[in-house]
Design a protein around this motif. Sequence first.
Motif, PDB file in Angstrom:
ATOM      1  N   ILE A 268     -16.370  -4.131 -18.728  1.00 23.61           N
ATOM      2  CA  ILE A 268     -15.099  -3.807 -18.067  1.00 23.61           C
ATOM      3  C   ILE A 268     -15.604  -2.597 -17.080  1.00 23.61           C
ATOM      4  CG2 ILE A 268     -13.222  -2.279 -18.563  1.00 23.61           C
ATOM      5  CD1 ILE A 268     -13.053  -3.287 -21.374  1.00 23.61           C
ATOM      6  N   VAL A 269     -15.173  -2.782 -15.866  1.00 24.75           N
ATOM      7  CA  VAL A 269     -15.463  -1.835 -14.776  1.00 24.75           C
ATOM      8  C   VAL A 269     -14.280  -1.045 -14.344  1.00 24.75           C
ATOM      9  CG1 VAL A 269     -16.137  -1.881 -12.323  1.00 24.75           C
ATOM     10  CG2 VAL A 269     -17.094  -3.903 -13.600  1.00 24.75           C
ATOM     11  N   TYR A 270     -14.562   0.298 -14.686  1.00 24.97           N
ATOM     12  CA  TYR A 270     -13.678   1.227 -14.267  1.00 24.97           C
ATOM     13  C   TYR A 270     -13.941   1.921 -13.062  1.00 24.97           C
ATOM     14  CZ  TYR A 270     -12.370   1.149 -19.370  1.00 24.97           C
ATOM     15  OH  TYR A 270     -11.914   0.864 -20.640  1.00 24.97           O
ATOM     16  N   HIS A 271     -12.502   1.935 -12.332  1.00 22.95           N
ATOM     17  CA  HIS A 271     -12.836   2.527 -10.875  1.00 22.95           C
ATOM     18  C   HIS A 271     -12.500   4.014 -11.030  1.00 22.95           C
ATOM     19  CE1 HIS A 271     -13.645  -1.746  -9.949  1.00 22.95           C
ATOM     20  NE2 HIS A 271     -12.553  -1.952 -10.603  1.00 22.95           N
ATOM     21  N   ASP A 272     -13.060   4.586 -10.335  1.00 23.75           N
ATOM     22  CA  ASP A 272     -12.702   6.310  -9.957  1.00 23.75           C
ATOM     23  C   ASP A 272     -12.000   6.471  -8.493  1.00 23.75           C
ATOM     24  OD1 ASP A 272     -13.595   6.787 -12.697  1.00 23.75           O
ATOM     25  OD2 ASP A 272     -15.643   7.419 -12.020  1.00 23.75           O
ATOM     26  N   TYR A 273     -11.714   5.488  -8.142  1.00 25.58           N
ATOM     27  CA  TYR A 273     -10.968   5.552  -6.788  1.00 25.58           C
ATOM     28  C   TYR A 273      -9.776   4.674  -6.797  1.00 25.58           C
ATOM     29  CZ  TYR A 273     -13.362   1.140  -6.095  1.00 25.58           C
ATOM     30  OH  TYR A 273     -14.106  -0.210  -6.120  1.00 25.58           O
ATOM     31  N   PHE A 274      -8.747   4.828  -6.075  1.00 27.32           N
ATOM     32  CA  PHE A 274      -7.545   4.358  -5.980  1.00 27.32           C
ATOM     33  C   PHE A 274      -7.202   3.644  -4.731  1.00 27.32           C
ATOM     34  CE2 PHE A 274      -7.795   8.054  -8.475  1.00 27.32           C
ATOM     35  CZ  PHE A 274      -7.268   7.531  -9.790  1.00 27.32           C
ATOM     36  N   ASP A 275      -7.626   2.147  -4.775  1.00 24.73           N
ATOM     37  CA  ASP A 275      -7.343   1.227  -3.446  1.00 24.73           C
ATOM     38  C   ASP A 275      -6.246   0.405  -3.909  1.00 24.73           C
ATOM     39  OD1 ASP A 275      -9.338   2.500  -2.217  1.00 24.73           O
ATOM     40  OD2 ASP A 275     -10.669   0.746  -2.202  1.00 24.73           O
ATOM     41  N   ILE A 276      -5.129   0.458  -3.302  1.00 29.75           N
ATOM     42  CA  ILE A 276      -4.163  -0.489  -3.514  1.00 29.75           C
ATOM     43  C   ILE A 276      -3.688  -1.426  -2.430  1.00 29.75           C
ATOM     44  CG2 ILE A 276      -1.566  -0.191  -4.157  1.00 29.75           C
ATOM     45  CD1 ILE A 276      -3.377   1.122  -6.097  1.00 29.75           C
ATOM     46  N   ASN A 277      -3.325  -2.711  -2.889  1.00 24.60           N
ATOM     47  CA  ASN A 277      -2.728  -3.824  -2.151  1.00 24.60           C
ATOM     48  C   ASN A 277      -1.251  -3.823  -2.057  1.00 24.60           C
ATOM     49  OD1 ASN A 277      -5.491  -5.190  -3.478  1.00 24.60           O
ATOM     50  ND2 ASN A 277      -5.465  -5.288  -1.311  1.00 24.60           N
ATOM     51  N   ILE A 278      -0.744  -4.206  -0.953  1.00 28.10           N
ATOM     52  CA  ILE A 278       0.622  -4.275  -0.682  1.00 28.10           C
ATOM     53  C   ILE A 278       0.813  -5.685  -0.137  1.00 28.10           C
ATOM     54  CG2 ILE A 278       2.684  -3.245   0.674  1.00 28.10           C
ATOM     55  CD1 ILE A 278       1.202  -1.284  -1.118  1.00 28.10           C
ATOM     56  N   ALA A 279       1.547  -6.317  -1.057  1.00 27.72           N
ATOM     57  CA  ALA A 279       1.989  -7.735  -0.677  1.00 27.72           C
ATOM     58  C   ALA A 279       2.894  -7.834   0.477  1.00 27.72           C
ATOM     59  CB  ALA A 279       2.605  -8.633  -1.987  1.00 27.72           C
ATOM     60  N   VAL A 280       2.363  -8.565   1.468  1.00 24.84           N
ATOM     61  CA  VAL A 280       3.381  -8.643   2.789  1.00 24.84           C
ATOM     62  C   VAL A 280       3.689 -10.085   2.932  1.00 24.84           C
ATOM     63  CG1 VAL A 280       3.202  -8.279   5.207  1.00 24.84           C
ATOM     64  CG2 VAL A 280       2.433  -6.725   3.659  1.00 24.84           C
ATOM     65  N   SER A 281       4.573 -10.719   3.007  1.00 23.94           N
ATOM     66  CA  SER A 281       4.927 -12.036   3.626  1.00 23.94           C
ATOM     67  C   SER A 281       4.780 -12.205   4.984  1.00 23.94           C
ATOM     68  CB  SER A 281       6.449 -12.458   3.042  1.00 23.94           C
ATOM     69  OG  SER A 281       6.775 -13.764   3.503  1.00 23.94           O
ATOM     70  N   THR A 282       3.992 -13.118   5.480  1.00 24.65           N
ATOM     71  CA  THR A 282       3.993 -13.381   6.909  1.00 24.65           C
ATOM     72  C   THR A 282       4.244 -14.803   7.071  1.00 24.65           C
ATOM     73  OG1 THR A 282       1.519 -14.181   6.664  1.00 24.65           O
ATOM     74  CG2 THR A 282       1.923 -11.695   7.030  1.00 24.65           C
ATOM     75  N   PRO A 283       4.204 -15.415   8.420  1.00 23.13           N
ATOM     76  CA  PRO A 283       4.729 -16.603   8.859  1.00 23.13           C
ATOM     77  C   PRO A 283       3.644 -17.617   8.339  1.00 23.13           C
ATOM     78  CG  PRO A 283       4.911 -15.326  10.568  1.00 23.13           C
ATOM     79  CD  PRO A 283       4.451 -14.456   9.616  1.00 23.13           C
ATOM     80  N   ARG A 284       2.415 -17.001   8.209  1.00 21.10           N
ATOM     81  CA  ARG A 284       1.292 -18.194   7.470  1.00 21.10           C
ATOM     82  C   ARG A 284       1.152 -18.020   6.108  1.00 21.10           C
ATOM     83  NH1 ARG A 284      -3.333 -15.598   8.366  1.00 21.10           N
ATOM     84  NH2 ARG A 284      -4.571 -17.328   7.901  1.00 21.10           N
ATOM     85  N   GLY A 285       2.126 -17.132   5.193  1.00 20.40           N
ATOM     86  CA  GLY A 285       1.983 -17.149   3.877  1.00 20.40           C
ATOM     87  C   GLY A 285       1.769 -15.606   3.409  1.00 20.40           C
ATOM     88  N   LEU A 286       1.571 -15.660   2.166  1.00 24.06           N
ATOM     89  CA  LEU A 286       1.336 -14.205   1.356  1.00 24.06           C
ATOM     90  C   LEU A 286      -0.027 -13.620   1.610  1.00 24.06           C
ATOM     91  CD1 LEU A 286       3.097 -12.021  -0.252  1.00 24.06           C
ATOM     92  CD2 LEU A 286       1.777 -13.122  -2.468  1.00 24.06           C
ATOM     93  N   VAL A 287       0.005 -12.366   2.084  1.00 22.39           N
ATOM     94  CA  VAL A 287      -1.198 -11.500   2.243  1.00 22.39           C
ATOM     95  C   VAL A 287      -1.160 -10.188   1.450  1.00 22.39           C
ATOM     96  CG1 VAL A 287      -1.975 -12.685   4.389  1.00 22.39           C
ATOM     97  CG2 VAL A 287      -0.375 -10.644   4.574  1.00 22.39           C
ATOM     98  N   THR A 288      -2.172  -9.841   1.162  1.00 19.29           N
ATOM     99  CA  THR A 288      -2.316  -8.392   0.427  1.00 19.29           C
ATOM    100  C   THR A 288      -3.138  -7.246   1.151  1.00 19.29           C
ATOM    101  OG1 THR A 288      -3.983  -9.284  -1.108  1.00 19.29           O
ATOM    102  CG2 THR A 288      -1.641  -9.400  -1.730  1.00 19.29           C
ATOM    103  N   PRO A 289      -2.891  -6.854   2.348  1.00 22.79           N
ATOM    104  CA  PRO A 289      -3.418  -5.831   2.924  1.00 22.79           C
ATOM    105  C   PRO A 289      -3.654  -4.577   2.115  1.00 22.79           C
ATOM    106  CG  PRO A 289      -1.312  -6.010   3.973  1.00 22.79           C
ATOM    107  CD  PRO A 289      -1.570  -7.054   3.010  1.00 22.79           C
ATOM    108  N   LEU A 290      -4.793  -3.914   2.334  1.00 21.73           N
ATOM    109  CA  LEU A 290      -5.377  -2.733   1.535  1.00 21.73           C
ATOM    110  C   LEU A 290      -5.010  -1.657   1.968  1.00 21.73           C
ATOM    111  CD1 LEU A 290      -7.001  -2.291  -0.844  1.00 21.73           C
ATOM    112  CD2 LEU A 290      -9.135  -2.117   0.404  1.00 21.73           C
ATOM    113  N   LEU A 291      -4.549  -0.473   1.110  1.00 19.56           N
ATOM    114  CA  LEU A 291      -4.314   0.811   1.293  1.00 19.56           C
ATOM    115  C   LEU A 291      -5.702   1.630   0.706  1.00 19.56           C
ATOM    116  CD1 LEU A 291      -0.577   1.861   1.007  1.00 19.56           C
ATOM    117  CD2 LEU A 291      -1.809   1.898   3.000  1.00 19.56           C
ATOM    118  N   LYS A 292      -6.428   2.175   1.331  1.00 16.50           N
ATOM    119  CA  LYS A 292      -7.518   2.767   0.607  1.00 16.50           C
ATOM    120  C   LYS A 292      -7.638   4.189   0.718  1.00 16.50           C
ATOM    121  CE  LYS A 292     -11.234  -0.413   2.507  1.00 16.50           C
ATOM    122  NZ  LYS A 292     -12.631  -0.432   3.174  1.00 16.50           N
TER     123      LYS A 292
END
Length: 412
Positions: A268-292
């Motif tokens: 089990i890998v515990y992360h001490d940082y908080f990087d969040i993906n935001i699901a975004v719908s685009t013409p090419r499909g669903l992508v999840t860009p990152l908020l670091k």
Amino acid sequence: MNIVEILVPDLPESVTDATVAKWHKQPGDLIERDEVIVEIETDKVILEVPASANGILEVILQTEGTIVTSRQILGQLKEIDSHKQCNEKKIPDNELIFKDSIFQESSNNNLLKQKMNDTLSPGVRRFIAENELEVSCIEGTGLDGRITREDVEKRLIDSSKNLNKNISIPIIPDKQSTNYDREKRVPMTRLRKRVAERLLEAKNNTVMLTTFNEVNMQPIIDLRKQYGENFEKRYAVRLGFMSFYIKAVLEALRRFPEVNASIDGDDIVYHDYFDINIAVSTPRGLVTPLLKNIDALSMAEVEKKIKELAIKGRNGKLTVEELTGGNFTITNGGVFGSLMSTPIINPPQSAILGMHAIKDRPIARNGEVVVLPMMYLALSYDHRLIDGREAVGYLVTVKEMLEDPVRLLLDI
């Protein structure tokens, strides 16, 4: 003139090959330096290949849909000296010659027609006029090449045959036939294929469970009404709902680190940082860009970053770095009107939070029925790592933070 090779750019380490998505230029087109010639599609992003020099596209070696690898030759560009290009729009000499030849040919045809008309008998001339034929299109077999009535009749028969060949008889679909002729088949994009693979992987390789709750959004709506205008004037960005969601998620992740963890084999890998993906719908499909490092961002910075990523996603400008990594994902189906859903985990993450449409609903509060703007929350999680107690506690924390946003400021 030098021949410049158009090469596939260096692909990221996680990408082994790519697909030629679209050629913006065709052989013979004039191209300026840094102008985009072709787009290359990978599993994650679209890479633009610009021209390294001024020139003319000589040849395309890899057509659209072809699988290519890093540094492979896509085509060739014939380099031209930019100093020799003239900004004034003038007609080339060869075009003048061409136009002059057309004029000369037209004059000769008129003279020929006039000469032929003079040698026609009145009966033949009338027969040609009645059938609206061109004299120059009829081959004469008479004396000195004169056109006879038989020549005109032969021309009419030939024209009738050609006309019948070009007539297409419409096919009336049989009511008993299948609908295959009304189907459209197109290949899946690489992004769509990859999304499908990851979703199937999540369903097959995780013990996914979803828990629900609901939140009263009235406090945040009132807060946005009160401070939204001042917020936008100061930071040049609107105060949306997503910044509140992300701050609430951050506090919940701090309290329940299992939700921010992942499984790697037997570890089990515990992360001490908080990087969040935001699901975004685009013409090419669903992508999840990152908020670091969302713990280091203010609400204004969060709103600006989300807006930037959304615009890049719609325009296909997201980079590989902006799509790689992340410990937790937020998806907001409410923007499309979704009332409730069960989001699918984004592997190798262990949980995903789904936000939904805000709807006025009758709610019992203090023994009375009141109408409040309510929103359903859905947390899908991997039961191998996260127990029901942590999942429900996490979701309740998000609910409490959103219903009393002052707690986000006081960190309580």
